[in-house]
Design a protein around this motif. Structure first.
Motif, mmCIF file in Angstrom:
data_model
loop_
_atom_site.group_PDB
_atom_site.id
_atom_site.type_symbol
_atom_site.label_atom_id
_atom_site.label_comp_id
_atom_site.label_asym_id
_atom_site.label_seq_id
_atom_site.Cartn_x
_atom_site.Cartn_y
_atom_site.Cartn_z
ATOM 1 N N GLY A 146 18.897 13.646 -7.818
ATOM 2 C CA GLY A 146 17.514 13.805 -8.215
ATOM 3 C C GLY A 146 17.211 13.005 -9.464
ATOM 4 O O GLY A 146 18.109 12.472 -10.129
ATOM 5 N N LEU A 147 15.926 12.920 -9.783
ATOM 6 C CA LEU A 147 15.452 12.181 -10.939
ATOM 7 C C LEU A 147 14.636 13.114 -11.812
ATOM 8 O O LEU A 147 13.852 13.924 -11.306
ATOM 9 C CB LEU A 147 14.575 11.002 -10.506
ATOM 10 C CG LEU A 147 15.115 10.076 -9.417
ATOM 11 C CD1 LEU A 147 14.074 9.027 -9.056
ATOM 12 C CD2 LEU A 147 16.409 9.421 -9.853
ATOM 13 N N LEU A 148 14.810 12.998 -13.121
ATOM 14 C CA LEU A 148 14.032 13.780 -14.068
ATOM 15 C C LEU A 148 13.321 12.822 -15.019
ATOM 16 O O LEU A 148 13.960 12.034 -15.705
ATOM 17 C CB LEU A 148 14.922 14.722 -14.880
ATOM 18 C CG LEU A 148 14.161 15.624 -15.855
ATOM 19 C CD1 LEU A 148 13.506 16.779 -15.106
ATOM 20 C CD2 LEU A 148 15.074 16.150 -16.959
ATOM 21 N N PHE A 149 12.005 12.905 -15.048
ATOM 22 C CA PHE A 149 11.197 12.130 -15.982
ATOM 23 C C PHE A 149 10.868 13.066 -17.139
ATOM 24 O O PHE A 149 10.077 13.995 -16.999
ATOM 25 C CB PHE A 149 9.955 11.585 -15.280
ATOM 26 C CG PHE A 149 10.308 10.672 -14.142
ATOM 27 C CD1 PHE A 149 10.508 9.319 -14.370
ATOM 28 C CD2 PHE A 149 10.490 11.174 -12.856
ATOM 29 C CE1 PHE A 149 10.881 8.469 -13.329
ATOM 30 C CE2 PHE A 149 10.854 10.335 -11.810
ATOM 31 C CZ PHE A 149 11.057 8.986 -12.034
ATOM 32 N N SER A 150 11.525 12.839 -18.275
ATOM 33 C CA SER A 150 11.600 13.865 -19.316
ATOM 34 C C SER A 150 10.659 13.652 -20.492
ATOM 35 O O SER A 150 10.668 14.448 -21.436
ATOM 36 C CB SER A 150 13.041 13.975 -19.835
ATOM 37 O OG SER A 150 13.460 12.752 -20.423
ATOM 38 N N GLY A 151 9.831 12.597 -20.472
ATOM 39 C CA GLY A 151 8.910 12.384 -21.575
ATOM 40 C C GLY A 151 9.635 12.367 -22.903
ATOM 41 O O GLY A 151 10.681 11.722 -23.057
ATOM 42 N N SER A 175 0.805 -1.228 0.000
ATOM 43 C CA SER A 175 0.000 0.000 0.000
ATOM 44 C C SER A 175 0.837 1.277 0.000
ATOM 45 O O SER A 175 0.287 2.369 0.197
ATOM 46 C CB SER A 175 -0.983 0.027 1.189
ATOM 47 O OG SER A 175 -1.903 -1.046 1.081
ATOM 48 N N ALA A 176 2.138 1.179 -0.237
ATOM 49 C CA ALA A 176 2.947 2.390 -0.361
ATOM 50 C C ALA A 176 2.421 3.211 -1.535
ATOM 51 O O ALA A 176 2.058 2.670 -2.575
ATOM 52 C CB ALA A 176 4.414 2.040 -0.586
ATOM 53 N N PRO A 177 2.359 4.539 -1.396
ATOM 54 C CA PRO A 177 1.832 5.365 -2.485
ATOM 55 C C PRO A 177 2.791 5.392 -3.673
ATOM 56 O O PRO A 177 4.013 5.353 -3.503
ATOM 57 C CB PRO A 177 1.701 6.747 -1.843
ATOM 58 C CG PRO A 177 2.677 6.748 -0.713
ATOM 59 C CD PRO A 177 2.733 5.343 -0.211
ATOM 60 N N CYS A 178 2.222 5.483 -4.858
ATOM 61 C CA CYS A 178 3.056 5.563 -6.061
ATOM 62 C C CYS A 178 2.423 6.491 -7.080
ATOM 63 O O CYS A 178 1.228 6.815 -7.013
ATOM 64 C CB CYS A 178 3.313 4.183 -6.659
ATOM 65 S SG CYS A 178 1.914 3.468 -7.550
ATOM 66 N N VAL A 179 3.258 6.921 -8.019
ATOM 67 C CA VAL A 179 2.833 7.731 -9.149
ATOM 68 C C VAL A 179 3.091 6.928 -10.417
ATOM 69 O O VAL A 179 4.156 6.314 -10.570
ATOM 70 C CB VAL A 179 3.622 9.054 -9.204
ATOM 71 C CG1 VAL A 179 3.316 9.821 -10.485
ATOM 72 C CG2 VAL A 179 3.303 9.915 -7.999
ATOM 73 N N LEU A 180 2.123 6.938 -11.329
ATOM 74 C CA LEU A 180 2.278 6.304 -12.624
ATOM 75 C C LEU A 180 2.495 7.396 -13.660
ATOM 76 O O LEU A 180 1.719 8.342 -13.749
ATOM 77 C CB LEU A 180 1.020 5.497 -12.963
ATOM 78 C CG LEU A 180 0.950 4.878 -14.360
ATOM 79 C CD1 LEU A 180 2.020 3.816 -14.543
ATOM 80 C CD2 LEU A 180 -0.438 4.295 -14.612
ATOM 81 N N ILE A 181 3.560 7.254 -14.453
ATOM 82 C CA ILE A 181 3.897 8.249 -15.471
ATOM 83 C C ILE A 181 3.787 7.625 -16.860
ATOM 84 O O ILE A 181 4.439 6.626 -17.150
ATOM 85 C CB ILE A 181 5.322 8.796 -15.245
ATOM 86 C CG1 ILE A 181 5.437 9.444 -13.848
ATOM 87 C CG2 ILE A 181 5.692 9.807 -16.337
ATOM 88 C CD1 ILE A 181 6.848 9.848 -13.472
ATOM 89 N N ASP A 182 2.939 8.193 -17.691
ATOM 90 C CA ASP A 182 2.772 7.818 -19.104
ATOM 91 C C ASP A 182 2.400 6.346 -19.306
ATOM 92 O O ASP A 182 3.236 5.528 -19.716
ATOM 93 C CB ASP A 182 4.037 8.142 -19.899
ATOM 94 C CG ASP A 182 4.227 9.633 -20.111
ATOM 95 O OD1 ASP A 182 3.327 10.405 -19.752
ATOM 96 O OD2 ASP A 182 5.282 10.027 -20.653
ATOM 97 N N PRO A 183 1.142 5.984 -19.057
ATOM 98 C CA PRO A 183 0.688 4.600 -19.279
ATOM 99 C C PRO A 183 0.564 4.291 -20.772
ATOM 100 O O PRO A 183 -0.474 4.503 -21.393
ATOM 101 C CB PRO A 183 -0.673 4.567 -18.575
ATOM 102 C CG PRO A 183 -1.166 5.980 -18.630
ATOM 103 C CD PRO A 183 0.064 6.843 -18.528
ATOM 104 N N TYR A 190 10.596 16.716 -12.028
ATOM 105 C CA TYR A 190 11.865 16.630 -11.299
ATOM 106 C C TYR A 190 11.585 16.253 -9.854
ATOM 107 O O TYR A 190 10.800 16.911 -9.160
ATOM 108 C CB TYR A 190 12.611 17.962 -11.347
ATOM 109 C CG TYR A 190 13.907 17.943 -10.557
ATOM 110 C CD1 TYR A 190 14.982 17.160 -10.986
ATOM 111 C CD2 TYR A 190 14.037 18.673 -9.382
ATOM 112 C CE1 TYR A 190 16.166 17.123 -10.257
ATOM 113 C CE2 TYR A 190 15.214 18.638 -8.661
ATOM 114 C CZ TYR A 190 16.280 17.857 -9.101
ATOM 115 O OH TYR A 190 17.450 17.820 -8.368
ATOM 116 N N LEU A 191 12.225 15.183 -9.400
ATOM 117 C CA LEU A 191 12.091 14.707 -8.023
ATOM 118 C C LEU A 191 13.447 14.811 -7.338
ATOM 119 O O LEU A 191 14.375 14.070 -7.669
ATOM 120 C CB LEU A 191 11.604 13.255 -8.005
ATOM 121 C CG LEU A 191 11.488 12.596 -6.633
ATOM 122 C CD1 LEU A 191 10.495 13.332 -5.736
ATOM 123 C CD2 LEU A 191 11.094 11.124 -6.773
#
Length: 229
Positions: free
Chosen positions: A165-170, A43-51, A156-157
């Motif tokens: 840090g992490l960058l999710f750049s699409g 049950s840890a929270p998560c984010v889904l990026i670009d399904p 950016y996280l």
């Protein structure tokens, strides 16, 4: 329902202490879908990026995590193929830049099979540059990076104050390349500005998770891509 033409080819997880990033290479364009979790327990929270495709594979990869947000880096069909099914299954709010929300809410044709329509999905939050998407202890800063599309964003996280840090750049920044600018809504000028004013200032050790291809770093891309564009 599973589409045999939209398959999940591999599933890799990288750990950054409490935060973990699961990468699914999925769909006919080898898109990368990301599940970013805050903790490793049930049950840890998560984010889904670009399904990007195969909703069954995405739901399986989410597993016991609690999906708290679905964030779209932009509205192109190859990045949202599984959105209707995954949004319905998880109940998670859908988030996209305000200039591309209408694309999601009116639905669109699939890029590879125009006879199959991507159903409309309600957008819960329309973000802009500088907004923060908070899930658990994770704060994703929204960086508006037009160039590939008008409403393209990176996330950016920050992991620590020492620059990690992490960058999710699409489809803005890849390993050794920027995104295409010759599609509708694309702009060489805007892409150049996005590279030099939005991404170049990030720390060298920022890990870049793009929408396709290989993981890289801001330091590597500043030298060969960002300032060369």
């Amino acid at each position: 329902m599973h589409d045999p033409g939209i398959i999940c080819k591999r599933n890799v997880t990288n750990d950054y202490g409490r935060v973990s990033v699961t990468m699914l290479t999925i769909g006919p364009m080898n898109n990368l879908t990301y599940i970013v979790s805050d903790g490793h327990q049930e049950s840890a929270p998560c984010v889904l990026i670009d399904p990007a495709g195969d909703p069954d594979a995405i739901i399986d990869a989410i597993g016991w995590y609690s999906c708290q947000a679905i964030v779209l880096t932009h509205g192109h069909a190859d990045h949202v193929l599984a959105l209707p099914e995954v949004a319905e299954e998880t109940g998670a709010p859908v988030i996209i830049h305000r200039s591309e929300a209408d694309v999601i809410e009116r639905g669109q044709e699939q890029l590879f099979n125009p006879r199959n329509h991507i159903d409309p999905v309600k957008v819960a939050r329309r973000v802009q540059d500088g907004d923060v998407i908070s899930v658990g202890s994770m704060d994703f800063k929204v960086i508006h990076t037009p160039g590939h599309t008008r409403g393209g964003i990176c996330l950016y996280l920050e992991l620590s104050k020492d620059g990690r840090g992490l960058l999710f750049s699409g489809d803005t920044l890849f390993c050794g390349a920027t995104g295409r600018t010759d599609l509708e809504g694309g702009s060489d000028k805007q892409m150049r500005q996005s590279m030099r004013t939005k991404l170049a200032p990030l720390p060298d050790i920022t890990v870049v998770y793009p929408g396709h291809d290989s993981t890289t770093t801001i330091g590597a891309e500043r030298r060969r891509t960002i300032m060369a564009f």
